[in-house]
Structure formats: C-alpha cells, structure tokens
Scaffold this motif. Structure first.
Motif, PDB file in Angstrom:
ATOM      1  N   ASP A 128       4.974   5.371   4.457  1.00  0.00           N
ATOM      2  CA  ASP A 128       6.211   4.790   3.938  1.00  0.00           C
ATOM      3  C   ASP A 128       6.594   3.541   4.724  1.00  0.00           C
ATOM      4  OD1 ASP A 128       8.883   4.972   2.412  1.00  0.00           O
ATOM      5  OD2 ASP A 128       9.539   5.038   4.512  1.00  0.00           O
ATOM      6  N   ALA A 129       6.456   3.589   6.048  1.00  0.00           N
ATOM      7  CA  ALA A 129       6.783   2.432   6.876  1.00  0.00           C
ATOM      8  C   ALA A 129       5.853   1.258   6.561  1.00  0.00           C
ATOM      9  CB  ALA A 129       6.695   2.803   8.356  1.00  0.00           C
ATOM     10  N   VAL A 130       4.568   1.541   6.361  1.00  0.00           N
ATOM     11  CA  VAL A 130       3.622   0.476   6.032  1.00  0.00           C
ATOM     12  C   VAL A 130       3.983  -0.147   4.686  1.00  0.00           C
ATOM     13  CG1 VAL A 130       1.208  -0.077   5.564  1.00  0.00           C
ATOM     14  CG2 VAL A 130       1.782   1.498   7.417  1.00  0.00           C
ATOM     15  N   ARG A 131       4.303   0.666   3.712  1.00  0.00           N
ATOM     16  CA  ARG A 131       4.686   0.134   2.392  1.00  0.00           C
ATOM     17  C   ARG A 131       5.930  -0.743   2.509  1.00  0.00           C
ATOM     18  NH1 ARG A 131       3.549   5.612   0.862  1.00  0.00           N
ATOM     19  NH2 ARG A 131       1.488   5.733  -0.141  1.00  0.00           N
ATOM     20  N   ARG A 132       6.889  -0.314   3.324  1.00  0.00           N
ATOM     21  CA  ARG A 132       8.089  -1.133   3.519  1.00  0.00           C
ATOM     22  C   ARG A 132       7.725  -2.480   4.126  1.00  0.00           C
ATOM     23  NH1 ARG A 132      11.706   1.087   7.304  1.00  0.00           N
ATOM     24  NH2 ARG A 132      10.468   2.949   7.800  1.00  0.00           N
ATOM     25  N   GLY A 133       6.802  -2.462   5.092  1.00  0.00           N
ATOM     26  CA  GLY A 133       6.396  -3.707   5.728  1.00  0.00           C
ATOM     27  C   GLY A 133       5.645  -4.639   4.800  1.00  0.00           C
ATOM     28  N   LEU A 134       4.892  -4.081   3.869  1.00  0.00           N
ATOM     29  CA  LEU A 134       4.072  -4.890   2.965  1.00  0.00           C
ATOM     30  C   LEU A 134       4.819  -5.326   1.710  1.00  0.00           C
ATOM     31  CD1 LEU A 134       0.706  -2.884   3.115  1.00  0.00           C
ATOM     32  CD2 LEU A 134       1.283  -4.999   4.316  1.00  0.00           C
ATOM     33  N   ALA A 135       6.027  -4.824   1.521  1.00  0.00           N
ATOM     34  CA  ALA A 135       6.737  -5.044   0.257  1.00  0.00           C
ATOM     35  C   ALA A 135       6.944  -6.524  -0.055  1.00  0.00           C
ATOM     36  CB  ALA A 135       8.084  -4.324   0.290  1.00  0.00           C
ATOM     37  N   GLY A 136       7.125  -7.344   0.950  1.00  0.00           N
ATOM     38  CA  GLY A 136       7.394  -8.755   0.704  1.00  0.00           C
ATOM     39  C   GLY A 136       6.165  -9.637   0.657  1.00  0.00           C
ATOM     40  N   TRP A 137       4.978  -9.052   0.847  1.00  0.00           N
ATOM     41  CA  TRP A 137       3.750  -9.856   0.845  1.00  0.00           C
ATOM     42  C   TRP A 137       3.246 -10.087  -0.584  1.00  0.00           C
ATOM     43  CZ3 TRP A 137       1.139 -12.258   4.753  1.00  0.00           C
ATOM     44  CH2 TRP A 137       1.547 -11.955   6.066  1.00  0.00           C
ATOM     45  N   PRO A 138       2.646 -11.251  -0.844  1.00  0.00           N
ATOM     46  CA  PRO A 138       2.020 -11.468  -2.160  1.00  0.00           C
ATOM     47  C   PRO A 138       0.886 -10.463  -2.377  1.00  0.00           C
ATOM     48  CG  PRO A 138       2.216 -13.534  -0.947  1.00  0.00           C
ATOM     49  CD  PRO A 138       2.546 -12.438   0.020  1.00  0.00           C
ATOM     50  N   LEU A 139       0.510 -10.283  -3.611  1.00  0.00           N
ATOM     51  CA  LEU A 139      -0.544  -9.344  -3.963  1.00  0.00           C
ATOM     52  C   LEU A 139      -1.841  -9.693  -3.237  1.00  0.00           C
ATOM     53  CD1 LEU A 139      -1.141  -6.911  -5.844  1.00  0.00           C
ATOM     54  CD2 LEU A 139      -1.972  -8.570  -7.532  1.00  0.00           C
ATOM     55  N   ASP A 140      -2.510  -8.665  -2.716  1.00  0.00           N
ATOM     56  CA  ASP A 140      -3.819  -8.796  -2.054  1.00  0.00           C
ATOM     57  C   ASP A 140      -3.772  -9.615  -0.767  1.00  0.00           C
ATOM     58  OD1 ASP A 140      -5.035  -7.276  -4.041  1.00  0.00           O
ATOM     59  OD2 ASP A 140      -5.406  -9.035  -5.280  1.00  0.00           O
ATOM     60  N   SER A 141      -2.608  -9.703  -0.149  1.00  0.00           N
ATOM     61  CA  SER A 141      -2.516 -10.370   1.149  1.00  0.00           C
ATOM     62  C   SER A 141      -1.635  -9.525   2.064  1.00  0.00           C
ATOM     63  CB  SER A 141      -1.942 -11.781   1.010  1.00  0.00           C
ATOM     64  OG  SER A 141      -0.631 -11.732   0.482  1.00  0.00           O
ATOM     65  N   GLY A 142      -1.754  -9.773   3.368  1.00  0.00           N
ATOM     66  CA  GLY A 142      -0.985  -8.976   4.313  1.00  0.00           C
ATOM     67  C   GLY A 142      -1.217  -9.442   5.734  1.00  0.00           C
ATOM     68  N   PRO A 143      -0.690  -8.711   6.690  1.00  0.00           N
ATOM     69  CA  PRO A 143      -0.729  -9.140   8.087  1.00  0.00           C
ATOM     70  C   PRO A 143      -2.012  -8.734   8.801  1.00  0.00           C
ATOM     71  CG  PRO A 143       0.492  -7.107   7.903  1.00  0.00           C
ATOM     72  CD  PRO A 143       0.089  -7.473   6.504  1.00  0.00           C
ATOM     73  N   GLN A 144      -2.171  -9.298   9.987  1.00  0.00           N
ATOM     74  CA  GLN A 144      -3.205  -8.872  10.918  1.00  0.00           C
ATOM     75  C   GLN A 144      -2.529  -8.034  12.011  1.00  0.00           C
ATOM     76  OE1 GLN A 144      -6.532 -12.057  11.391  1.00  0.00           O
ATOM     77  NE2 GLN A 144      -4.607 -13.151  11.358  1.00  0.00           N
ATOM     78  N   LEU A 145      -3.116  -6.907  12.312  1.00  0.00           N
ATOM     79  CA  LEU A 145      -2.527  -5.973  13.271  1.00  0.00           C
ATOM     80  C   LEU A 145      -3.501  -5.744  14.413  1.00  0.00           C
ATOM     81  CD1 LEU A 145      -0.017  -3.993  13.572  1.00  0.00           C
ATOM     82  CD2 LEU A 145      -1.526  -2.234  12.660  1.00  0.00           C
ATOM     83  N   PHE A 146      -3.020  -5.928  15.652  1.00  0.00           N
ATOM     84  CA  PHE A 146      -3.874  -5.664  16.803  1.00  0.00           C
ATOM     85  C   PHE A 146      -3.236  -4.617  17.710  1.00  0.00           C
ATOM     86  CE2 PHE A 146      -1.162  -9.109  18.406  1.00  0.00           C
ATOM     87  CZ  PHE A 146      -0.880  -8.721  19.701  1.00  0.00           C
ATOM     88  N   PHE A 147      -4.073  -3.938  18.474  1.00  0.00           N
ATOM     89  CA  PHE A 147      -3.619  -2.921  19.417  1.00  0.00           C
ATOM     90  C   PHE A 147      -3.943  -3.388  20.833  1.00  0.00           C
ATOM     91  CE2 PHE A 147      -3.777  -0.612  15.504  1.00  0.00           C
ATOM     92  CZ  PHE A 147      -2.807   0.382  15.615  1.00  0.00           C
ATOM     93  N   ARG A 148      -2.917  -3.397  21.682  1.00  0.00           N
ATOM     94  CA  ARG A 148      -3.061  -3.859  23.062  1.00  0.00           C
ATOM     95  C   ARG A 148      -2.725  -2.715  24.011  1.00  0.00           C
ATOM     96  NH1 ARG A 148       1.335  -7.843  25.130  1.00  0.00           N
ATOM     97  NH2 ARG A 148       2.027  -6.019  26.309  1.00  0.00           N
TER      98      ARG A 148
END
Length: 278
Positions: free
Chosen positions: A26-46
C-alpha cells in the motif's frame, strides 16, 4: 569502535509477515501514484557503520543476496583492517552487487562546546559531527585522504568513492574537499545543508529503518511506511540500514520489503554505482 545494538521500540514487536506485505505494498502504491505510466523512482539501500563480519552483518548480506538486490555498505575506515575487509568481501561475494564507500574516518564527534562557551539551539549542545566547522581544514583533508587511500587498498574494485558523513552531516568546507579529492558523490539525509558543489552528486536517504525514536511501535510503523511512500515520490530514494540494531523482527521487515518491491517494476533497485548523475 562504538555502535548501538539496541533495537528501536518499533522492532520489539513481532509483526505478522502477511500483514506487513499488505501495508508495504500500500505504501509503495501511494508513492507511485503520481508517477507517469511505466516510470518510477530509483531506490538504493545504504548500510551504515559497517566494520567487521559477524552474525548480524552476515544476515543482512544474505537477505540482499537471496533477493538479488544491490547494497551499498558505508565503512568507517579507521575501524577496518585487512582481515575484516577480507571477511566483508567474502560476504559481499554473491548474486547481489555490493559496493563499499567511506563513512567518515573514525566516526568521532568533534563538535563539543568548550567550558564557558555558550550553548546553541536553546541550551542544547552542538549536533554531533565529525567533519564540521570546529576542525581545521588540513585535519579534515588529511582524514579524507587517509580514508580514501585505506578503502582503495582494502576493497579494490568494490570501493566506490562516495562519502557518507557520520550522523549524515558535514560542513561546506568538507564538501569542497570531497570534490577536490575526486569523490563522486555524497550521501546524506534528504534536503541536507549545505548543498554539495555541482561536481558532487547527492544521493539522499529518506527512509530510516533502524534508528527510529518513536516509543509506540504502531506510531513507528506508520511513520516508517509514510517515509517510504514519500521517498518513492522522488527520482532517487535511499533507505538507511543499521545492521547492529537489526533483530529478527527488523530482519523480517527487510526481507518482506525487498520481496514486495520485486513485484513493482516501476521501482528500480539500484546501487549507487549505477544511478545516473553520479
């Protein structure tokens, strides 16, 4: 070497894995809601405060290897030795790409008020900082040069010239020195000031898994998932890990998070080495 091992109150509760997966999705969907179709962020783990192989470190590496997810390990150079580096490189060998970068020099605070000196921020002592205004430029330059040299010698091709300042803060002079010493990027809290020079890329961490301060586990989980949703609205989002504070409940969350993210093709799990703009 002094690190905290106590889990945050958030991880003193055993969370149901299935329910966790639902809430993370649910949190991921909320984060992606404003992105255009077939695009999204880059996520890294530190992963911060990496210094020696051990049970918790091994568990963290295995979680990423089992899911083929890249990991960036921030190593405090003064804590590392040849045997420790060899052990970490052995843990890093596997399906996932693991890179190592510089996490300060000794992870020591130099910003303390002198006797008789007035405190700042309403009577509070200065915020902890290893590379701050209280140190001479030459001392900071010496530490950065030594740190880079040690990391290059011990980690070879697995070393990435990125700098994560202890406590996620440093001064403008340090940022200038990093650029002069051919570091390619700095990774701090999102929105950290002062801003880096144009030649130094910024890789912000926006999600904190293990150094949380909420006393109530429910409030902590709500805040953590809100951070995840907010971070995924930006082009690059970092997730900060402290494996020394990762108990079983925290490990289960990390496993569940990586598994859930694999179902969202819009989110690209990236190591710092592969993020454009570096």
């Amino acid at each position: 070497m002094i690190v905290k091992h106590e889990p945050s109150p958030l991880w003193l509760r055993a969370w149901d894995r299935d329910r966790l997966a639902e809430r993370i999705e649910d949190a991921v969907r909320r984060g992606l809601a404003g992105w255009p179709l077939d695009s999204g962020p880059q996520l890294f783990f530190r992963a911060d405060d990496v210094a020696a192989p051990g049970e918790r470190c091994d568990r963290m590496f295995r979680i990423f290897h089992d899911r083929g997810a890249p990991l960036d390990a921030a190593v405090t150079p003064a804590w590392i030795s040849s045997p420790r580096a060899a052990g970490l490189l052995k843990l890093a060998s596997g399906p996932a790409r693991v890179d190592f970068h510089v996490h300060g020099w000794r992870h020591v605070n130099h910003e303390t008020a002198e006797p008789g000196e007035p405190l700042v921020s309403g009577g509070k002592p200065p915020k902890k900082c290893e590379f701050g205004p209280s140190r001479p430029r030459k001392a900071k330059q010496r530490d950065l040069e030594t740190a880079r040299s040690r990391m290059t010698g011990l980690f070879g091709d697995a070393f990435l010239p990125v700098f994560t300042p202890p406590w996620n803060r440093c001064d403008a002079e340090t940022l200038e020195l990093l650029a002069d010493l051919d570091f390619i990027a700095v990774s701090r809290d999102g929105g950290a000031l002062p801003a880096a020079p144009p030649t130094l890329a910024e890789f912000p961490v926006l999600v904190d898994l293990h150094t949380r301060r909420e006393d109530d586990p429910d409030a902590g989980m709500d805040a953590l998932l809100d951070e995840l949703a907010a971070g995924l609205r930006l082009p690059v989002c970092g997730v900060m890990i402290h494996h020394q504070r990762m108990n079983e409940a925290a490990a289960v969350f990390l496993e569940t998070l990586l598994t859930a993210l694999a179902d969202f093709q819009e989110v690209r799990l990236a190591g710092l080495r592969s993020i454009p703009g570096r």
